[in-house]
Design an enzyme around this catalytic site. Structure first.
Site, PDB file in Angstrom:
ATOM      1  N   TYR A   1      53.020 -43.263 -55.861  1.00  0.00           N
ATOM      2  CA  TYR A   1      53.562 -42.968 -57.188  1.00  0.00           C
ATOM      3  C   TYR A   1      54.583 -44.026 -57.611  1.00  0.00           C
ATOM      4  CZ  TYR A   1      51.217 -38.480 -57.375  1.00  0.00           C
ATOM      5  OH  TYR A   1      50.253 -37.496 -57.430  1.00  0.00           O
TER       6      TYR A   1
ATOM      7  N   GLU B   1      50.579 -31.523 -54.044  1.00  0.00           N
ATOM      8  CA  GLU B   1      49.720 -32.193 -53.059  1.00  0.00           C
ATOM      9  C   GLU B   1      50.209 -31.966 -51.639  1.00  0.00           C
ATOM     10  OE1 GLU B   1      49.797 -36.143 -54.727  1.00  0.00           O
ATOM     11  OE2 GLU B   1      48.935 -35.343 -56.589  1.00  0.00           O
TER      12      GLU B   1
END
Length: 394
Positions: free
Chosen positions: A98, A140
């Protein structure tokens, strides 16, 4: 959720960002892949990148997330996040990735919008990004924990079944002989293959059988070339993978799962290869003894193109209260309809929960018809194969 100051800034700049998202996402992917070519080689779908569909899906999700935060600053679009998180987990996305996306996405925003990206604007959109990223990382993490960690596993092909000229089903069992983790009907697995150029590309395929104790089965439609690139992985699996070969599979993921008790009326609608999760749902319903009405509708080019048709009919026949309607564009046999799926004369019980899978125009049309028949929008669930362009088209 989103701070008051950032909400005001995002609201003011959203039109400019939205109008330039196509250019921003194109520049973002180009910059990221130039700096990190292994991401395109081994993680991102090269076909979707070439076709531009991944850029459209990213632009749609950014715009939808930012708009939701502005309109509902104390909330978060969890349904959208769940769908993205399941796809990310099936790919093995990690938190550090990310930061990579953030670096190249914000470089692209600054490059496209230039001086309009003031420190206040950058800070506001940075807040939007990390709200979305941290929410996804959290979901996640939970998904990985539920499935025993982030890992790939080797599975042997024990049977290859030709369903149609373009669809093959693979039955697989774990090479290590260990237990097979359960999954929910409607979910998919990622399959990772080594291609001739050395790339290790990943694709998702719906599990097309009911959850079983020692094996899994998934069905693959070969994607031909044409206006868009041919499917690298689907053609590889069709041309090269035979009984005895070994494939790498992820655990099962996906948020299009049956979530109804035995007394809830259901409608299961599919078109083309969208039949795969629907057949798994029917198999699960037949095994669990679902009592309420189940309406099964499917559209295809012809009976010869209708993958898993025998299973489709057989599982529905095991249910105590099921009705089946098939539509074919050509060669419709007795008892089937000619043309596209049309629910005009299909009874839909009060309180029906619907599950849709197939091409986006098909699902839009069916959803509109269901709403017209009184089905609550919240009770209509869908699965998109490939990048989710539903939001991008809003």
């Amino acid at each position: 959720m989103l701070s008051e100051q950032s909400a005001a800034t995002v609201r003011a700049t959203l039109p400019a960002v939205g109008a330039n998202l196509a250019e921003i996402t194109e520049r973002f992917y180009a910059g990221m892949f130039a700096a990190r070519p292994e991401l395109l080689r081994d993680l991102f779908n090269r076909g979707n990148q070439a076709a531009g569909t991944q850029r459209q899906a990213l632009a749609g999700s950014i715009a939808a997330f930012a708009t939701y935060l502005v309109d509902h600053p104390e909330e978060r679009p969890d349904a959208m996040l769940q769908r993205i998180a399941h796809k990310h987990a099936s790919l093995g996305i990690t938190p550090d990735q990310y930061a990579i996306v953030h670096e190249h996405l914000f470089a692209a925003i600054a490059g496209v919008l230039g001086e309009a990206v003031t420190p206040d604007v950058a800070a506001a959109w940075d807040e939007v990004y990390w709200l979305m990223a941290n929410a996804l990382i959290s979901v996640e993490k939970r998904l990985y924990e539920e499935r025993g960690g982030q890992q790939w596993r080797s599975w042997e092909v024990v049977e290859r079944i030709t369903e149609t000229a373009d669809v093959v089903t693979f039955r697989v069992r774990p090479v290590d002989g260990g237990p097979v983790r359960g999954f929910r009907a409607g979910q998919y697995v990622s399959v990772r293959v080594a291609l001739p150029d050395g790339a290790r590309q990943i694709r998702q395929y719906s599990l097309s059988g009911a959850p079983g104790p020692d094996e899994r089965r998934f069905s693959v439609k070969r994607v031909p070339g044409g206006p868009t690139p041919e499917g690298e992985v689907s053609n590889h699996l069709h041309a090269r993978v035979r009984t005895g070969d070994v494939l790498e599979l992820s655990e099962a993921y996906g948020d299009l799962v049956l979530d109804a008790d035995a007394d809830t009326p259901l409608l299961l609608a599919s078109a083309g290869i969208g039949v795969t999760p629907i057949v798994a749902m029917l198999a699960d319903l037949a095994e669990s003894g679902h009592r309420a009405p189940v309406t099964v509708v499917h559209g295809d080019r012809s009976p010869a193109d209708h993958a898993l048709r025998t299973d489709h009919e057989a599982y529905a026949a095991k249910l105590p209260d099921a009705s089946v309607r098939f539509w074919y564009e050509q060669d419709a046999p007795a008892g089937a309809d000619t043309g596209y799926v049309d629910l005009t004369r299909v009874p839909v019980a009060t309180g029906t929960r619907a599950y849709l899978c197939g091409p986006l125009p098909f699902m839009r049309a069916v959803r509109e018809q269901l709403i017209g028949k009184g089905v609550a929008p919240a009770d209509i669930h869908y699965e998109v194969f490939g990048p989710d362009l539903w939001l991008a088209a809003e």
